[in-house]
Design a protein around this motif. Structure first.
Motif, PDB file in Angstrom:
ATOM      1  N   LEU A 110       0.915  -1.314   0.141  1.00 29.38           N
ATOM      2  CA  LEU A 110       0.074   0.014   0.051  1.00 29.38           C
ATOM      3  C   LEU A 110       0.923   1.335  -0.039  1.00 29.38           C
ATOM      4  O   LEU A 110       0.540   2.311  -0.785  1.00 29.38           O
ATOM      5  N   GLY A 111       1.881   1.378   0.674  1.00 31.78           N
ATOM      6  CA  GLY A 111       2.952   2.538   0.828  1.00 31.78           C
ATOM      7  C   GLY A 111       3.510   2.572  -0.537  1.00 31.78           C
ATOM      8  O   GLY A 111       3.730   3.751  -0.897  1.00 31.78           O
ATOM      9  N   SER A 112       3.948   1.431  -1.225  1.00 28.23           N
ATOM     10  CA  SER A 112       4.731   1.705  -2.382  1.00 28.23           C
ATOM     11  C   SER A 112       3.634   2.222  -3.391  1.00 28.23           C
ATOM     12  O   SER A 112       4.094   2.893  -4.565  1.00 28.23           O
ATOM     13  N   LYS A 113       2.471   1.808  -3.448  1.00 28.21           N
ATOM     14  CA  LYS A 113       1.333   2.511  -4.334  1.00 28.21           C
ATOM     15  C   LYS A 113       1.238   3.902  -4.433  1.00 28.21           C
ATOM     16  O   LYS A 113       1.224   4.659  -5.227  1.00 28.21           O
ATOM     17  N   TYR A 114       1.456   4.694  -3.044  1.00 25.27           N
ATOM     18  CA  TYR A 114       1.535   6.097  -2.961  1.00 25.27           C
ATOM     19  C   TYR A 114       2.560   6.592  -3.659  1.00 25.27           C
ATOM     20  O   TYR A 114       2.362   7.816  -4.104  1.00 25.27           O
ATOM     21  N   GLY A 123       6.083  13.523  -6.358  1.00 25.91           N
ATOM     22  CA  GLY A 123       6.783  12.450  -5.616  1.00 25.91           C
ATOM     23  C   GLY A 123       6.422  12.760  -4.159  1.00 25.91           C
ATOM     24  O   GLY A 123       5.582  13.858  -3.672  1.00 25.91           O
ATOM     25  N   ILE A 124       6.844  11.737  -3.250  1.00 30.92           N
ATOM     26  CA  ILE A 124       6.654  11.788  -1.829  1.00 30.92           C
ATOM     27  C   ILE A 124       7.512  12.998  -1.442  1.00 30.92           C
ATOM     28  O   ILE A 124       8.979  12.832  -1.314  1.00 30.92           O
ATOM     29  N   GLN A 125       6.958  13.948  -0.756  1.00 36.20           N
ATOM     30  CA  GLN A 125       7.690  14.764   0.223  1.00 36.20           C
ATOM     31  C   GLN A 125       7.034  14.857   1.546  1.00 36.20           C
ATOM     32  O   GLN A 125       6.207  14.305   1.847  1.00 36.20           O
ATOM     33  N   TRP A 126       8.206  15.565   2.734  1.00 41.31           N
ATOM     34  CA  TRP A 126       7.182  15.502   3.777  1.00 41.31           C
ATOM     35  C   TRP A 126       6.095  16.213   3.859  1.00 41.31           C
ATOM     36  O   TRP A 126       5.256  15.771   4.839  1.00 41.31           O
ATOM     37  N   ARG A 127       5.614  17.047   2.876  1.00 41.91           N
ATOM     38  CA  ARG A 127       4.417  17.812   2.914  1.00 41.91           C
ATOM     39  C   ARG A 127       3.264  16.926   2.379  1.00 41.91           C
ATOM     40  O   ARG A 127       2.077  17.112   2.786  1.00 41.91           O
ATOM     41  N   GLN A 175      -0.723  12.900   3.069  1.00 40.29           N
ATOM     42  CA  GLN A 175      -1.993  13.047   2.170  1.00 40.29           C
ATOM     43  C   GLN A 175      -2.183  11.913   0.970  1.00 40.29           C
ATOM     44  O   GLN A 175      -1.015  11.471   0.701  1.00 40.29           O
ATOM     45  N   SER A 176      -3.120  11.713   0.601  1.00 40.45           N
ATOM     46  CA  SER A 176      -3.348  10.877  -0.668  1.00 40.45           C
ATOM     47  C   SER A 176      -3.594  11.860  -1.866  1.00 40.45           C
ATOM     48  O   SER A 176      -4.441  12.896  -1.682  1.00 40.45           O
ATOM     49  N   PRO A 177      -3.179  11.252  -2.988  1.00 44.12           N
ATOM     50  CA  PRO A 177      -3.274  11.968  -4.335  1.00 44.12           C
ATOM     51  C   PRO A 177      -4.760  11.723  -4.748  1.00 44.12           C
ATOM     52  O   PRO A 177      -5.138  12.258  -5.662  1.00 44.12           O
ATOM     53  N   LEU A 204       0.734   7.381   2.816  1.00 46.53           N
ATOM     54  CA  LEU A 204       2.046   6.812   3.047  1.00 46.53           C
ATOM     55  C   LEU A 204       2.367   6.716   4.583  1.00 46.53           C
ATOM     56  O   LEU A 204       2.954   6.096   5.062  1.00 46.53           O
ATOM     57  N   GLY A 205       1.772   7.956   5.423  1.00 43.80           N
ATOM     58  CA  GLY A 205       2.403   7.883   6.730  1.00 43.80           C
ATOM     59  C   GLY A 205       1.594   6.886   7.671  1.00 43.80           C
ATOM     60  O   GLY A 205       2.084   6.268   8.412  1.00 43.80           O
ATOM     61  N   LEU A 206       0.509   6.349   7.216  1.00 44.44           N
ATOM     62  CA  LEU A 206      -0.319   5.443   7.893  1.00 44.44           C
ATOM     63  C   LEU A 206       0.339   4.168   7.520  1.00 44.44           C
ATOM     64  O   LEU A 206       0.204   3.265   8.418  1.00 44.44           O
TER      65      LEU A 206
END
Length: 266
Positions: free
Chosen positions: A150-154, A164-168, A172-174, A182-184
């Protein structure tokens, strides 16, 4: 990556169980090795091995223009947390089996099958276009490989968006209406590692195998266990006329106690 680590998982499980099968662990306990130190040593061994793969994979993904827009530290952190959860999974499987080759084969199969919930979630979302709630994804993520999927999907979704995945964006989900992110996923991997560790500790205590002295199922509720004091248990030998042989057992020296028990039986 799940498939590529099947061999590493199988080999780690085999080595841990082989140590137990050859009674090397009991010998080290009789020499004074603390059980926690034993597991920490195996954790360090596994982490060093997998961290090499994690670092190499991070470099390939970032500078091989696969995850071009994502923060490399987040990539490395995500893979590292997954590696920790994988090591704890190996520990959990290793305490269930007593034969190294059987544990290795079954461990690899169980590890791969734990990825099935992710495939189910992905099919429902992408093919059937069903809405999967964050709670349902969290339940599925109790399997570490599913949480990793699931994380790789995000990562993929944000790369397609050119962000891309950033700290901000880590929380959040696109996808509109999607409460998971991804945080969850990373949080569930940490929870998985903790759950696997607790189960390893409990199962090993109540089911130590052929050469250990099992504790009662309620041992976490005993004050003597947490205080580290000794305990006295009664064993009824049928050839002693129904009498009870008193066996003094120290909390951190179960191997020695088992040796005394075998001597009494002889």
């Amino acid at each position: 990556m799940v498939i590529s680590w099947v061999y590493s998982v199988a080999m780690m499980i085999q080595h841990i169980v082989a140590e137990k099968e050859h009674r090397l662990k009991e010998v080290m306990k009789m020499m004074g090795l603390n059980n926690a130190v034993h597991w920490v040593a195996w954790f360090i061994t596994g982490f060093v091995q997998l961290s090499i793969s994690v670092t190499a994979l991070t470099v390939i993904l970032k500078y091989g223009r696969v995850l071009l827009h994502s923060d490399p530290f987040i990539i490395w952190l995500f893979l590292t947390i997954y590696a920790v959860a994988t090591i704890m999974f190996c520990f959990l499987v290793s305490v269930i089996y007593s034969k190294a080759k059987l544990a290795s084969a079954c461990g690899g199969i169980i590890y791969f099958l734990s990825y099935v919930p992710y495939m189910y979630v992905a099919i429902r979302e992408e093919v059937a276009h069903d809405k999967i709630t964050a709670f349902e994804k969290c339940i599925a993520s109790l399997m570490s490989t599913t949480a990793f999927g699931l994380g790789s999907k995000y990562f993929a979704l944000y790369e397609v968006a050119g962000v891309g995945i950033q700290w901000r964006t880590i929380s959040q989900s696109p996808v509109e209406g999607d409460d998971f992110n991804l945080g969850l996923s990373m949080m569930m991997l940490i929870i998985d590692a903790g759950v696997y560790g607790v189960l390893t500790w409990y199962i090993e205590a109540v089911h130590p195998g052929m050469y250990g002295l099992p504790r009662p199922w309620y041992f976490p509720l005993q004050r003597s266990y947490w205080s580290g004091s000794g305990r006295v248990e009664t064993w009824d030998w049928p050839w002693c006329g129904g009498g009870a042989a008193r066996l003094s057992v120290m909390e951190e020296d179960q191997a020695c106690a088992m040796d005394q028990r075998r001597s009494g039986m002889e």
